[in-house]
Design an enzyme around this catalytic site. Structure first.
Site, PDB file in Angstrom:
ATOM      1  N   ARG A 125      47.742 -25.292  21.307  1.00 34.41           N
ATOM      2  CA  ARG A 125      47.640 -25.929  22.557  1.00 34.41           C
ATOM      3  C   ARG A 125      47.243 -27.459  22.150  1.00 34.41           C
ATOM      4  NH1 ARG A 125      43.343 -24.747  26.166  1.00 34.41           N
ATOM      5  NH2 ARG A 125      42.673 -26.815  25.567  1.00 34.41           N
ATOM      6  N   GLU A 144      43.685 -33.640  21.105  1.00 32.92           N
ATOM      7  CA  GLU A 144      43.673 -33.002  20.001  1.00 32.92           C
ATOM      8  C   GLU A 144      44.849 -31.631  20.064  1.00 32.92           C
ATOM      9  OE1 GLU A 144      40.279 -30.286  19.667  1.00 32.92           O
ATOM     10  OE2 GLU A 144      40.342 -29.815  21.649  1.00 32.92           O
ATOM     11  N   ASN A 146      44.630 -27.769  19.367  1.00 33.18           N
ATOM     12  CA  ASN A 146      43.790 -26.312  19.036  1.00 33.18           C
ATOM     13  C   ASN A 146      44.798 -25.454  18.537  1.00 33.18           C
ATOM     14  OD1 ASN A 146      41.277 -27.295  21.203  1.00 33.18           O
ATOM     15  ND2 ASN A 146      43.283 -27.752  22.293  1.00 33.18           N
ATOM     16  N   SER A 151      42.629 -21.445  25.022  1.00 32.81           N
ATOM     17  CA  SER A 151      42.617 -20.522  26.315  1.00 32.81           C
ATOM     18  C   SER A 151      43.370 -21.123  27.552  1.00 32.81           C
ATOM     19  CB  SER A 151      41.114 -20.215  26.447  1.00 32.81           C
ATOM     20  OG  SER A 151      40.273 -21.476  26.571  1.00 32.81           O
ATOM     21  N   LYS A 305      39.404 -31.871  13.154  1.00 37.65           N
ATOM     22  CA  LYS A 305      39.544 -33.166  13.558  1.00 37.65           C
ATOM     23  C   LYS A 305      39.595 -33.808  12.181  1.00 37.65           C
ATOM     24  CE  LYS A 305      37.704 -32.149  17.706  1.00 37.65           C
ATOM     25  NZ  LYS A 305      38.128 -30.933  18.197  1.00 37.65           N
ATOM     26  N   LYS A 364      33.711 -38.015  16.916  1.00 35.24           N
ATOM     27  CA  LYS A 364      33.961 -36.517  16.897  1.00 35.24           C
ATOM     28  C   LYS A 364      33.453 -35.665  15.633  1.00 35.24           C
ATOM     29  CE  LYS A 364      37.844 -36.536  20.099  1.00 35.24           C
ATOM     30  NZ  LYS A 364      39.099 -36.015  20.094  1.00 35.24           N
ATOM     31  N   GLU A 368      34.470 -27.216  17.778  1.00 28.90           N
ATOM     32  CA  GLU A 368      35.424 -27.053  18.985  1.00 28.90           C
ATOM     33  C   GLU A 368      34.762 -26.504  20.217  1.00 28.90           C
ATOM     34  OE1 GLU A 368      38.874 -27.499  18.470  1.00 28.90           O
ATOM     35  OE2 GLU A 368      38.372 -28.023  16.662  1.00 28.90           O
ATOM     36  N   GLY A 369      35.239 -26.601  21.364  1.00 28.67           N
ATOM     37  CA  GLY A 369      34.750 -25.805  22.464  1.00 28.67           C
ATOM     38  C   GLY A 369      34.259 -26.843  23.395  1.00 28.67           C
ATOM     39  N   ARG A 450      43.814 -29.475  33.149  1.00 25.08           N
ATOM     40  CA  ARG A 450      42.718 -29.211  33.487  1.00 25.08           C
ATOM     41  C   ARG A 450      41.964 -30.664  33.905  1.00 25.08           C
ATOM     42  NH1 ARG A 450      40.112 -27.854  27.847  1.00 25.08           N
ATOM     43  NH2 ARG A 450      41.699 -29.348  27.305  1.00 25.08           N
TER      44      ARG A 450
END
Ligand code: ADP
Ligand code: MG
Length: 474
Positions: A125, A144, A146, A151, A305, A364, A368-369, A450
């Site tokens: 994604r 970024e 993923n 998800s 990253k 960064k 992740e997450g 989002r």
């Protein structure tokens, strides 16, 4: 970029009524999450957080994001096959970042043994924000990509219907009819099904590798159900189960509880806390196997990253995608400024630049997450502390994207209804399958919007900061 809801936002009674309808519609449509209190039981569930109103998204940027997705699929796949590039790019990072180093060790070990896997499945994604230029024109900038456990493709397949109903309740049927249908869960499942088919063993199953804590199970079930509908068996297992019951035969076919596994779809394994010693061993077993891993370890590394930062260097994309001049141009157009903090004069200059003007940047780590990045004063303090230490190479620096905020209501269980100033992040799901050298599928499989209140610099839906949304193209 304003959506035509200004009138609605001021009408408190209408908002209250629409919010009640919205929550029930979400529950009915299956926009669900398990609760924090009972994260592994489906006896008590609630709706996943979402916006009351769809957010405005410039249609040109939305189209641009879709148009570049197949290019990004090609790029990630090319990186995953380029040992020299991964080795060189991650050399400084793995000296200081233990997690990336461990993944890298598995990668090298698997290559030394020789790959048993010949079918490759990528589900990624690519996330973007709309950067507001000085003249107010928004530009698509990648945050970024993923490459593991991306998800919300499941739940977001159901949000457009909810927002459509909300708009109708608010007397905006015309606008409701303009919301785009969106079904990433089907696109993801088509990719998994294709990989399963190419693996070529009709009795083999698809294994979802899942976390110990499974609050977001319904998102995954959306994809699972699409596979069951195609008569493909799905099992859900944790690393722990693989450690206890997984095995390889002489041809390195993977077996779980005596059942052959064709595809391993990771919804876990992307952060250090997912691993203890046993789980690392389980990961190695899976990677050594012939099963299609989504992603294989090389593709996971392609999503770091540090790799993202290296891609922005002049000439890198051209080397990775020779002959793809137009794809390279489309990809590069989405890049924000990215900077290496590697030891050396150039890195010293970058560190000094960020310390002098921290609000221009995001710092960064290789994580992740959500919730890991550093901003503003905190960025300055941390960078000042590590500026003369090799530790700084475990971070990259990125230009901060500054989108134009818009007003919306964020609906969260047990939270009062209040209007917030919000910004949005658009994700496009990419799915591809390669067998040997041949790409047999390469698609953009849907989108995810989002939205979060501007006071939160960082964090996604799972982190409790952002909420699900639907784009309203303007
Ligand atoms: P993670 O892998 O933790 O999701 P991201 O790079 O996606 O890391 O960053 C997490 C969040 O931080 C993003 O969802 C976004 O809200 C914010 N963010 C990241 N990079 C930037 C940036 N360059 N400018 C503004 N916000 C950013
Ligand atoms: Mg992210």
């Amino acid at each position: 970029m304003a959506a035509p809801w200004e009138d609605v936002l001021r009408n408190e009674a209408a908002v209250q009524e629409a919010a009640r309808v919205a929550v029930d519609a979400a529950l009915l449509a299956g926009v669900l999450m398990r609760t924090e209190g009972e994260p592994n039981a489906s006896d008590v569930v609630n709706y996943a957080p979402f916006t009351l109103l769809p957010s405005a998204v410039p249609s040109a940027l939305f189209e641009q994001a879709y148009a570049v997705q197949q290019d990004f699929n090609l790029l990630v796949d090319a990186i995953s096959q380029n040992k020299e590039f991964l080795e060189r790019t991650l050399a400084s990072t793995i000296k200081v970042d233990d997690f990336t180093a461990r993944l890298f060790r598995i990668y090298m070990q698997v290559l030394e043994e020789g790959l048993a896997q010949s079918v490759f499945l990528g589900i990624n994604r690519s996330d973007y924000m709309f950067d507001c230029g000085v003249d107010g024109t928004p530009a698509l900038k990648q945050i970024e990509i993923n490459t593991i456990a991306a998800s919300f493709g499941g739940l977001t397949s159901r949000t457009a219907a909810v927002h459509g109903q909300v708009l109708k309740v608010l007397g905006k049927s015309e606008e409701a009819s303009r919301l785009l249908p969106n079904n990433p869960s089907k696109g993801l499942a088509l990719g998994i099904a294709k990989a399963w088919e190419r693996y070529g063993s009709p009795s083999a199953v698809v294994m979802f590798l899942v976390e110990e804590v499974q609050r977001n199970i319904f998102d995954q079930r959306c994809v699972e159900n699409e596979l069951w509908n195609r008569n493909i068996r799905v099992v859900r297992r944790r690393f722990r189960d693989v450690f206890e019951k997984g095995s390889l035969d002489d041809a390195r076919r993977l077996y779980m509880d005596g059942q052959e596994v064709a595809v391993v779809y990771y919804r876990e394994g992307y952060v250090p806390k997912n691993y203890d010693q046993q789980n690392w061993e389980a990961r190695l077993l899976l990677e050594r196997s012939r099963a299609v891993k989504c992603p294989d370890i090389a593709t996971q590394l392609a999503g770091t990253k540090k790799v993202q930062q290296e891609l922005s260097q002049p000439g890198t994309l051209e080397k990775l995608l020779p002959g793809h001049t137009e794809a390279v141009a489309r990809i590069r157009a989405t890049f924000a400024g990215l900077y290496s903090l590697d030891v050396g004069e150039e890195g010293d200059k970058i560190a000094a630049m960020a310390i002098a003007d921290p609000d221009r940047f995001v710092l960064k780590p290789q994580r992740e997450g959500g919730g890991n990045n550093l901003y503003g004063e905190e960025l300055r303090q941390v960078l000042e502390k590590i500026r003369d230490s090799p530790e700084r190479t475990s971070y990259i620096l990125m230009d901060k994207i500054k989108p134009q905020p818009a007003m919306n209501y964020l609906l969260r269980a047990h939270s009062p209804l209040q209007v917030s100033e919000c910004i949005s992040e658009l994700g496009i799901f990419g799915v591809y399958v390669r067998q040997g050298k041949e790409m047999v599928m390469n698609t953009a499989a849907g989108h995810l919007l989002r939205t979060k209140a501007i006071e939160h610099a960082d964090g996604g839906v799972a982190a409790g900061v952002a909420v699900l949304d639907t784009p309203y193209l303007v």
